[in-house]
Design a protein around this motif. Sequence first.
Motif, PDB file in Angstrom:
ATOM      1  N   GLU A   1      41.906  24.389 -43.690  1.00 24.21           N
ATOM      2  CA  GLU A   1      42.330  23.768 -42.436  1.00 24.21           C
ATOM      3  C   GLU A   1      41.940  24.594 -41.209  1.00 24.21           C
ATOM      4  OE1 GLU A   1      43.769  20.849 -41.970  1.00 24.21           O
ATOM      5  OE2 GLU A   1      43.909  20.338 -44.104  1.00 24.21           O
ATOM      6  N   LYS A   2      41.451  25.822 -41.412  1.00 28.53           N
ATOM      7  CA  LYS A   2      41.118  26.733 -40.314  1.00 28.53           C
ATOM      8  C   LYS A   2      42.341  26.920 -39.402  1.00 28.53           C
ATOM      9  CE  LYS A   2      36.841  26.865 -41.730  1.00 28.53           C
ATOM     10  NZ  LYS A   2      36.348  28.046 -42.481  1.00 28.53           N
ATOM     11  N   PHE A   3      43.443  27.315 -40.021  1.00 25.86           N
ATOM     12  CA  PHE A   3      44.725  27.351 -39.327  1.00 25.86           C
ATOM     13  C   PHE A   3      45.460  28.648 -39.645  1.00 25.86           C
ATOM     14  CE2 PHE A   3      48.997  25.484 -38.305  1.00 25.86           C
ATOM     15  CZ  PHE A   3      48.690  25.044 -37.027  1.00 25.86           C
ATOM     16  N   TYR A   4      45.953  29.323 -38.581  1.00 22.77           N
ATOM     17  CA  TYR A   4      46.695  30.570 -38.737  1.00 22.77           C
ATOM     18  C   TYR A   4      48.191  30.317 -38.573  1.00 22.77           C
ATOM     19  CZ  TYR A   4      42.181  32.865 -37.698  1.00 22.77           C
ATOM     20  OH  TYR A   4      40.880  33.277 -37.703  1.00 22.77           O
ATOM     21  N   SER A   5      48.990  31.099 -39.298  1.00 25.20           N
ATOM     22  CA  SER A   5      50.434  31.073 -39.074  1.00 25.20           C
ATOM     23  C   SER A   5      50.982  32.477 -39.239  1.00 25.20           C
ATOM     24  CB  SER A   5      51.136  30.117 -40.038  1.00 25.20           C
ATOM     25  OG  SER A   5      51.004  30.562 -41.382  1.00 25.20           O
ATOM     26  N   VAL A   6      52.000  32.809 -38.449  1.00 22.69           N
ATOM     27  CA  VAL A   6      52.706  34.084 -38.561  1.00 22.69           C
ATOM     28  C   VAL A   6      54.198  33.790 -38.478  1.00 22.69           C
ATOM     29  CG1 VAL A   6      50.960  35.728 -37.768  1.00 22.69           C
ATOM     30  CG2 VAL A   6      52.264  34.446 -36.089  1.00 22.69           C
ATOM     31  N   LYS A   7      54.970  34.478 -39.328  1.00 21.32           N
ATOM     32  CA  LYS A   7      56.417  34.267 -39.349  1.00 21.32           C
ATOM     33  C   LYS A   7      57.118  35.609 -39.520  1.00 21.32           C
ATOM     34  CE  LYS A   7      56.324  29.598 -41.333  1.00 21.32           C
ATOM     35  NZ  LYS A   7      56.834  28.706 -42.408  1.00 21.32           N
ATOM     36  N   ALA A   8      58.328  35.691 -38.979  1.00 22.94           N
ATOM     37  CA  ALA A   8      59.130  36.911 -39.131  1.00 22.94           C
ATOM     38  C   ALA A   8      60.590  36.576 -38.850  1.00 22.94           C
ATOM     39  CB  ALA A   8      58.655  37.995 -38.178  1.00 22.94           C
ATOM     40  N   LYS A   9      61.481  36.957 -39.767  1.00 21.44           N
ATOM     41  CA  LYS A   9      62.904  36.806 -39.486  1.00 21.44           C
ATOM     42  C   LYS A   9      63.316  37.731 -38.349  1.00 21.44           C
ATOM     43  CE  LYS A   9      64.286  35.356 -44.139  1.00 21.44           C
ATOM     44  NZ  LYS A   9      65.123  35.683 -45.319  1.00 21.44           N
ATOM     45  N   LYS A  10      62.668  38.898 -38.323  1.00 25.43           N
ATOM     46  CA  LYS A  10      62.956  39.867 -37.266  1.00 25.43           C
ATOM     47  C   LYS A  10      61.760  40.785 -37.104  1.00 25.43           C
ATOM     48  CE  LYS A  10      65.632  43.368 -38.142  1.00 25.43           C
ATOM     49  NZ  LYS A  10      66.811  44.228 -38.425  1.00 25.43           N
ATOM     50  N   LEU A  11      61.359  41.021 -35.864  1.00 28.73           N
ATOM     51  CA  LEU A  11      60.298  41.987 -35.597  1.00 28.73           C
ATOM     52  C   LEU A  11      60.926  43.338 -35.293  1.00 28.73           C
ATOM     53  CD1 LEU A  11      57.881  39.922 -33.281  1.00 28.73           C
ATOM     54  CD2 LEU A  11      57.625  40.396 -35.730  1.00 28.73           C
ATOM     55  N   ASN A  12      60.305  44.383 -35.806  1.00 28.60           N
ATOM     56  CA  ASN A  12      60.798  45.739 -35.595  1.00 28.60           C
ATOM     57  C   ASN A  12      59.723  46.590 -34.938  1.00 28.60           C
ATOM     58  OD1 ASN A  12      63.512  45.783 -37.032  1.00 28.60           O
ATOM     59  ND2 ASN A  12      62.175  44.994 -38.648  1.00 28.60           N
ATOM     60  N   GLY A  13      60.147  47.414 -33.988  1.00 33.74           N
ATOM     61  CA  GLY A  13      59.208  48.291 -33.312  1.00 33.74           C
ATOM     62  C   GLY A  13      58.504  49.224 -34.273  1.00 33.74           C
ATOM     63  N   ASN A  14      57.302  49.638 -33.904  1.00 33.76           N
ATOM     64  CA  ASN A  14      56.504  50.492 -34.791  1.00 33.76           C
ATOM     65  C   ASN A  14      55.472  51.236 -33.928  1.00 33.76           C
ATOM     66  OD1 ASN A  14      55.418  51.644 -37.077  1.00 33.76           O
ATOM     67  ND2 ASN A  14      54.930  49.712 -38.096  1.00 33.76           N
ATOM     68  N   TYR A  15      54.775  52.195 -34.550  1.00 31.11           N
ATOM     69  CA  TYR A  15      53.659  52.875 -33.902  1.00 31.11           C
ATOM     70  C   TYR A  15      52.382  52.161 -34.303  1.00 31.11           C
ATOM     71  CZ  TYR A  15      50.121  56.369 -32.830  1.00 31.11           C
ATOM     72  OH  TYR A  15      49.002  57.006 -32.344  1.00 31.11           O
ATOM     73  N   LEU A  16      51.617  51.700 -33.326  1.00 29.17           N
ATOM     74  CA  LEU A  16      50.395  50.956 -33.589  1.00 29.17           C
ATOM     75  C   LEU A  16      49.213  51.680 -32.965  1.00 29.17           C
ATOM     76  CD1 LEU A  16      52.782  48.774 -33.644  1.00 29.17           C
ATOM     77  CD2 LEU A  16      51.025  47.095 -33.113  1.00 29.17           C
ATOM     78  N   LEU A  17      48.230  52.004 -33.785  1.00 25.68           N
ATOM     79  CA  LEU A  17      46.961  52.531 -33.303  1.00 25.68           C
ATOM     80  C   LEU A  17      45.940  51.411 -33.433  1.00 25.68           C
ATOM     81  CD1 LEU A  17      45.017  54.713 -32.331  1.00 25.68           C
ATOM     82  CD2 LEU A  17      44.824  55.512 -34.701  1.00 25.68           C
TER      83      LEU A  17
ATOM     84  N   PHE B   1      60.766  33.003 -31.232  1.00 26.77           N
ATOM     85  CA  PHE B   1      61.225  31.998 -32.189  1.00 26.77           C
ATOM     86  C   PHE B   1      61.030  32.392 -33.650  1.00 26.77           C
ATOM     87  CE2 PHE B   1      60.039  29.686 -28.307  1.00 26.77           C
ATOM     88  CZ  PHE B   1      61.220  29.026 -28.038  1.00 26.77           C
ATOM     89  N   GLY B   2      60.299  33.469 -33.900  1.00 24.70           N
ATOM     90  CA  GLY B   2      60.114  33.924 -35.275  1.00 24.70           C
ATOM     91  C   GLY B   2      59.024  33.210 -36.041  1.00 24.70           C
ATOM     92  N   GLU B   3      58.271  32.345 -35.393  1.00 26.80           N
ATOM     93  CA  GLU B   3      57.157  31.659 -36.063  1.00 26.80           C
ATOM     94  C   GLU B   3      56.158  31.195 -35.016  1.00 26.80           C
ATOM     95  OE1 GLU B   3      58.048  27.744 -37.739  1.00 26.80           O
ATOM     96  OE2 GLU B   3      60.024  27.830 -36.786  1.00 26.80           O
ATOM     97  N   ALA B   4      54.901  31.098 -35.422  1.00 24.65           N
ATOM     98  CA  ALA B   4      53.848  30.652 -34.513  1.00 24.65           C
ATOM     99  C   ALA B   4      52.670  30.145 -35.323  1.00 24.65           C
ATOM    100  CB  ALA B   4      53.406  31.793 -33.598  1.00 24.65           C
ATOM    101  N   TYR B   5      51.950  29.173 -34.747  1.00 22.53           N
ATOM    102  CA  TYR B   5      50.826  28.539 -35.420  1.00 22.53           C
ATOM    103  C   TYR B   5      49.697  28.333 -34.417  1.00 22.53           C
ATOM    104  CZ  TYR B   5      54.794  27.407 -38.411  1.00 22.53           C
ATOM    105  OH  TYR B   5      55.935  27.489 -39.181  1.00 22.53           O
ATOM    106  N   ILE B   6      48.478  28.460 -34.902  1.00 23.12           N
ATOM    107  CA  ILE B   6      47.330  28.255 -34.022  1.00 23.12           C
ATOM    108  C   ILE B   6      46.091  27.950 -34.860  1.00 23.12           C
ATOM    109  CG2 ILE B   6      46.539  30.653 -33.909  1.00 23.12           C
ATOM    110  CD1 ILE B   6      46.787  28.296 -30.894  1.00 23.12           C
ATOM    111  N   PRO B   7      45.256  26.993 -34.439  1.00 21.57           N
ATOM    112  CA  PRO B   7      43.973  26.804 -35.117  1.00 21.57           C
ATOM    113  C   PRO B   7      42.998  27.897 -34.710  1.00 21.57           C
ATOM    114  CG  PRO B   7      44.140  25.334 -33.249  1.00 21.57           C
ATOM    115  CD  PRO B   7      45.469  26.040 -33.343  1.00 21.57           C
ATOM    116  N   VAL B   8      41.902  28.005 -35.432  1.00 19.99           N
ATOM    117  CA  VAL B   8      40.864  28.958 -35.032  1.00 19.99           C
ATOM    118  C   VAL B   8      40.464  28.625 -33.605  1.00 19.99           C
ATOM    119  CG1 VAL B   8      38.502  29.738 -35.436  1.00 19.99           C
ATOM    120  CG2 VAL B   8      40.021  29.301 -37.371  1.00 19.99           C
ATOM    121  N   PRO B   9      40.630  29.563 -32.662  1.00 24.18           N
ATOM    122  CA  PRO B   9      40.389  29.250 -31.247  1.00 24.18           C
ATOM    123  C   PRO B   9      38.911  29.102 -30.941  1.00 24.18           C
ATOM    124  CG  PRO B   9      40.943  31.561 -31.494  1.00 24.18           C
ATOM    125  CD  PRO B   9      41.119  30.942 -32.843  1.00 24.18           C
ATOM    126  N   GLY B  10      38.632  28.339 -29.878  1.00 27.02           N
ATOM    127  CA  GLY B  10      37.251  28.119 -29.448  1.00 27.02           C
ATOM    128  C   GLY B  10      36.818  29.177 -28.457  1.00 27.02           C
TER     129      GLY B  10
END
Length: 436
Positions: free
Chosen positions: A148-164, A110-119
């Motif tokens: 608010e102790k609240f995280y959010s991440v958004k992206a119009k488009k995710l692109n592949g990458n090299y992750l270490l 969906f290009g967006e996500a939200y979450i409180p600090v998890p327990g």
Amino acid sequence: MNTFQICGGKPLHGEFYPQGAKNEALQVICATLLTSKPVRIKNIPEIQDVLILIEILKTVGVKVVRNVKGDYTFCSEKIDFEFLKSKEFRKNGAQLRGSIMLLGPLLSRFGEAYIPVPGGDKIGRRRLDTHFKGFIDLGAQFKYDDEEKFYSVKAKKLNGNYLLLEEASVTGTANIIMAAVLAEGKTQIYNAACEPYIQQLCKMLIKMGAKIEGVGSNFLTVYGVSELNGAEHTVLPDMIEIGSIIGLAAMTKSEITIKEVSWENLGNIPDTFRRLGILIEKKGDDLYIPSQEHYKIQNFIDGSILTISDAPWPGFTPDLLSIILVVATQAKGSVLIHQKMFESRLFFVDKLIDMGAQIILCDPHRATVIGLNHEIPLRGTVMTSPDIRAGISLLIAAMSAKGTSRIHNIFQIDRGYENIDERLRVLGADIVRIDV
């Protein structure tokens, strides 16, 4: 507040069927958010943490059908993102650690996500940097509201990458895989966790149409696809519960057969218990522990005292170190327990010392156990469960102890072990659940 009352010192006998794996269930349930099609998952453990996650999915719009016990179908056709930003969701999502794995699939699809600090368990620092750095490397924007102790991440488009990855985080790896399966292009994940539960997640995603290579290794390659379909999946038996019952059998001098354990996914768990002198036999896909009056801890080849420590898979899982520590209290010999990952996980040993165990807490990460060789039984006492794994360890200690014990705050045990009192009574345990 519910409490377990245990009359200890009684040997058990019979067959024990392990529940579905909690850690896998949390991952694959979150993965159902990646498709609008129905996904059926079997052998789900109906424990507190899993049931809370299912309720969270229902509140955000997922249609959930309980086909029979432990068998659910999820359909994530529509998601209520306004609810995801609400105070009610912040309260619900903060109840368990596993809610963090909602982020990857929501962001991916969906290009967006939200979450409180998890327990979750209070066992020391449990950083989330691996998760969010992975999302950022795939093209997401990250925001944290400290007030608010609240995280959010958004992206119009995710692109592949090299992750270490900075650490081989299991939940971090799961989250990044789920984000990458619908990203554009190729994602390579190095230093990925490769636990059986990660392998199971990948296998389910592949059934849904994902393209993932390197499953079972620490180097994964994910080729993004445009959409995923529905699938059926069966959760593995819980290796942590299997290890817990091995420890229980040894401590109570019991003869127990653990049924359908999926041997190929137990890794070095049986051999680690064997190093404490516990006899374990493989009978088909069952694990048999005969009754033993005594078990002797092995030394290293050079004669030095055995050290058992945790490590990323295929090393020994940190979730079983508490069990190993308790089992060692009645072994013959000494062992050093080195808990590397969490600095608060050994703090429950004071309760074992009150029961008569001989343990030296060297520092927050290390404890030396001098076994009593079943010559001096532990004493029954009153205890409070601080977290899931310490809770089941105290239950095992109480089952072997002389006299009656009470364990308060057993919600912590219920979070990880389904109806454990009922299933132990089938084996002959004297354990009752009472309200106090």
